[in-house]
Design an enzyme around this catalytic site. Sequence first.
Site, mmCIF file in Angstrom:
data_model
loop_
_atom_site.group_PDB
_atom_site.id
_atom_site.type_symbol
_atom_site.label_atom_id
_atom_site.label_comp_id
_atom_site.label_asym_id
_atom_site.label_seq_id
_atom_site.Cartn_x
_atom_site.Cartn_y
_atom_site.Cartn_z
ATOM 1 C CB SER A 235 -0.890 -0.063 1.341
ATOM 2 O OG SER A 235 0.071 0.111 2.298
ATOM 3 N N GLY B 92 -9.755 -4.808 3.491
ATOM 4 C CA GLY B 92 -9.683 -6.006 2.614
ATOM 5 C C GLY B 92 -9.549 -5.525 1.115
ATOM 6 C CB ALA B 93 -9.293 -1.867 -0.501
ATOM 7 N N GLY B 94 -6.852 -4.021 -0.191
ATOM 8 C CA GLY B 94 -5.554 -4.432 -0.695
ATOM 9 C C GLY B 94 -5.588 -5.914 -1.063
ATOM 10 C CG ASP B 95 -6.673 -8.202 2.141
ATOM 11 O OD1 ASP B 95 -5.270 -7.896 1.924
ATOM 12 O OD2 ASP B 95 -7.344 -8.219 3.087
ATOM 13 C CG ASN C 42 -6.873 -0.209 -10.031
ATOM 14 O OD1 ASN C 42 -6.096 -0.398 -8.842
ATOM 15 N ND2 ASN C 42 -6.667 0.634 -10.858
HETATM 16 N N1 LIG Z 1 -11.853 4.809 -2.281
HETATM 17 C C1 LIG Z 1 -11.674 3.958 -3.384
HETATM 18 N N2 LIG Z 1 -12.302 4.077 -4.532
HETATM 19 C C2 LIG Z 1 -11.970 3.445 -5.501
HETATM 20 N N3 LIG Z 1 -10.967 2.400 -5.566
HETATM 21 C C3 LIG Z 1 -10.393 2.285 -4.347
HETATM 22 C C4 LIG Z 1 -10.612 2.861 -3.025
HETATM 23 N N4 LIG Z 1 -10.118 2.469 -2.060
HETATM 24 C C5 LIG Z 1 -9.400 1.211 -2.572
HETATM 25 N N5 LIG Z 1 -9.415 1.035 -3.976
HETATM 26 C C6 LIG Z 1 -8.988 0.055 -4.919
HETATM 27 O O1 LIG Z 1 -8.415 -0.863 -4.062
HETATM 28 C C7 LIG Z 1 -7.054 -0.823 -4.344
HETATM 29 C C8 LIG Z 1 -6.188 -1.319 -2.944
HETATM 30 O O2 LIG Z 1 -6.596 -0.303 -1.798
HETATM 31 P P1 LIG Z 1 -5.732 0.468 -0.875
HETATM 32 O O3 LIG Z 1 -4.588 1.045 -1.662
HETATM 33 O O4 LIG Z 1 -6.312 1.170 0.125
HETATM 34 O O5 LIG Z 1 -5.196 -0.910 -0.262
HETATM 35 P P2 LIG Z 1 -4.608 -1.221 1.369
HETATM 36 O O6 LIG Z 1 -4.284 0.011 1.912
HETATM 37 O O7 LIG Z 1 -3.603 -2.199 1.307
HETATM 38 O O8 LIG Z 1 -6.249 -1.627 1.869
HETATM 39 P P3 LIG Z 1 -6.560 -2.770 3.145
HETATM 40 O O9 LIG Z 1 -5.226 -2.779 3.992
HETATM 41 O O10 LIG Z 1 -7.362 -1.719 3.695
HETATM 42 O O11 LIG Z 1 -6.943 -3.948 2.633
HETATM 43 C C9 LIG Z 1 -6.813 0.394 -4.739
HETATM 44 O O12 LIG Z 1 -5.326 0.227 -5.413
HETATM 45 C C10 LIG Z 1 -7.671 0.565 -5.613
HETATM 46 O O13 LIG Z 1 -7.583 -0.056 -6.827
HETATM 47 O O1 LIG Z 2 -8.661 -8.444 7.961
HETATM 48 C C1 LIG Z 2 -7.958 -7.460 7.619
HETATM 49 C C2 LIG Z 2 -7.470 -7.675 6.251
HETATM 50 O O2 LIG Z 2 -7.114 -8.734 5.912
HETATM 51 C C3 LIG Z 2 -6.297 -6.424 6.139
HETATM 52 O O3 LIG Z 2 -5.685 -6.902 4.779
HETATM 53 C C4 LIG Z 2 -5.190 -6.744 7.121
HETATM 54 O O4 LIG Z 2 -4.573 -5.541 6.897
HETATM 55 C C5 LIG Z 2 -5.633 -6.512 8.631
HETATM 56 O O5 LIG Z 2 -4.792 -6.769 9.460
HETATM 57 C C6 LIG Z 2 -6.811 -7.872 8.824
HETATM 58 O O6 LIG Z 2 -7.396 -7.657 9.946
#
Ligand SMILES: Nc1ncnc2c1ncn2[C@@H]1O[C@H](COP(=O)(O)OP(=O)(O)OP(=O)(O)O)[C@@H](O)[C@H]1O
Ligand SMILES: O[C@H]1[C@H](O)[C@@H](O)[C@H](O)[C@@H](O)[C@H]1O
Length: 366
Positions: free
Chosen positions: A216, A266-269, A293
Amino acid sequence: MPLAAEPDDTHEEGEDQQLLLAKKGEPTLEGLVVGSYCHDVLIRGGRVVGETLGGAAAFVSNVLDAASPREAEQGEAPFVVVSKVGRDFAYASAPAPARRPPLLCASPTTSFHAQFSDAAASAHAPDRELRRVHACDPIYPADLPDRRFAYGLAVGVAGEVLPETLERMIRLCRAVLVDAQALIRAFDGDGAVGHVALEDTPYARLLPRVAFLKASSEEAPYVGVETARRRCCVIVTDGRDGCRLYWDGGEARVAPFPAVQVDPTGAGDSFLAGFAAGLLWGLSATDAALLGNFFGAAAVSQAVKEILEEKIAKRSSPCINGTTFTFDRSSVHDELHAALQEAARLIPEQQQADPTNGNCGDICSV
Ligand SMILES: Nc1ncnc2c1ncn2[C@@H]1O[C@H](COP(=O)(O)OP(=O)(O)OP(=O)(O)O)[C@@H](O)[C@H]1O
Ligand SMILES: O[C@H]1[C@H](O)[C@@H](O)[C@H](O)[C@@H](O)[C@H]1O
């Protein structure tokens, strides 16, 4: 594309030509997902507002099941999940753990408290503070099945994917995709989640044998993108700004899809799983990132869930198997219908209102 296995490792010569693409008539490619399911407690303004199944493995499973290629007759996408939970695990019957059950341990299930700030999250500020309140056992190399896999996803959340476990994944899988959160998380005495520099960890030496490393924007400085991109392809996700891919000699930005963010968990996952699914379909890395995305945006939206929570009082006993159904309009029908219509309308509207989304889901080489 960098290869997971070294030439003298477990794979045959020539096998690396199309890393993640099944040839016609060949069996579907099997994947290995390593990382534990966990309990997530969501807190806002000092109040618990939700308790859910967490763990990157759970989000990844759902997206892979929805998006990766499968054999015609088979109901599920072919991948195994290696995950550990305690006897207190509360979500054994939720779809992902029910389909791919975790290993049971004597220690409690990994559990996180996620404290959300009330202020609207900016694109770059962390939108939640995480604290690990319980940690289940790590996943050891011997916990992995002793067979070959087409691809592996290292998606730990609490340091459970040990360096030797990642090394074993690399030996078993043709291509390994890694979430940086599995490698660089550190926990203080109170469980607060911080980060260490990847270069200072035993994982750093494995990078040249990793295909893709996803971080991220908050994690990127600890990954050291400029050094890491010389060893593998680095993908930095940036919330509502989409993502960027960095490789040795180039980079590309992949613009986001519009989403009304309800919960960023869960966005990153979901992104990583969508990306992996894209590679399995034979897409280029930048097109696979487009799929990433899409699933990231879908994960944060949860618009429909929010509507249901807001508009419908929870029934005291669920009526699904064998119990009564009615076919009348419920008392909340009109309100529910209007709310869903509004949510459906919001998507194209937000796209127009936000000029940064004008090129939504598009790729620009930089
Ligand atoms: N508000 C948003 N609007 C549109 N797309 C989003 C948004 N938030 C996340 N995304 C999509 O999800 C992807 C992953 O989001 P982000 O960079 O927030 O991951 P993260 O910080 O690892 O998330 P998490 O740790 O909560 O799972 C982004 O690259 C984008 O494609
Ligand atoms: O369920 C969430 C999710 O899987 C995220 O990727 C992680 O950053 C958190 O630690 C976890 O609690």
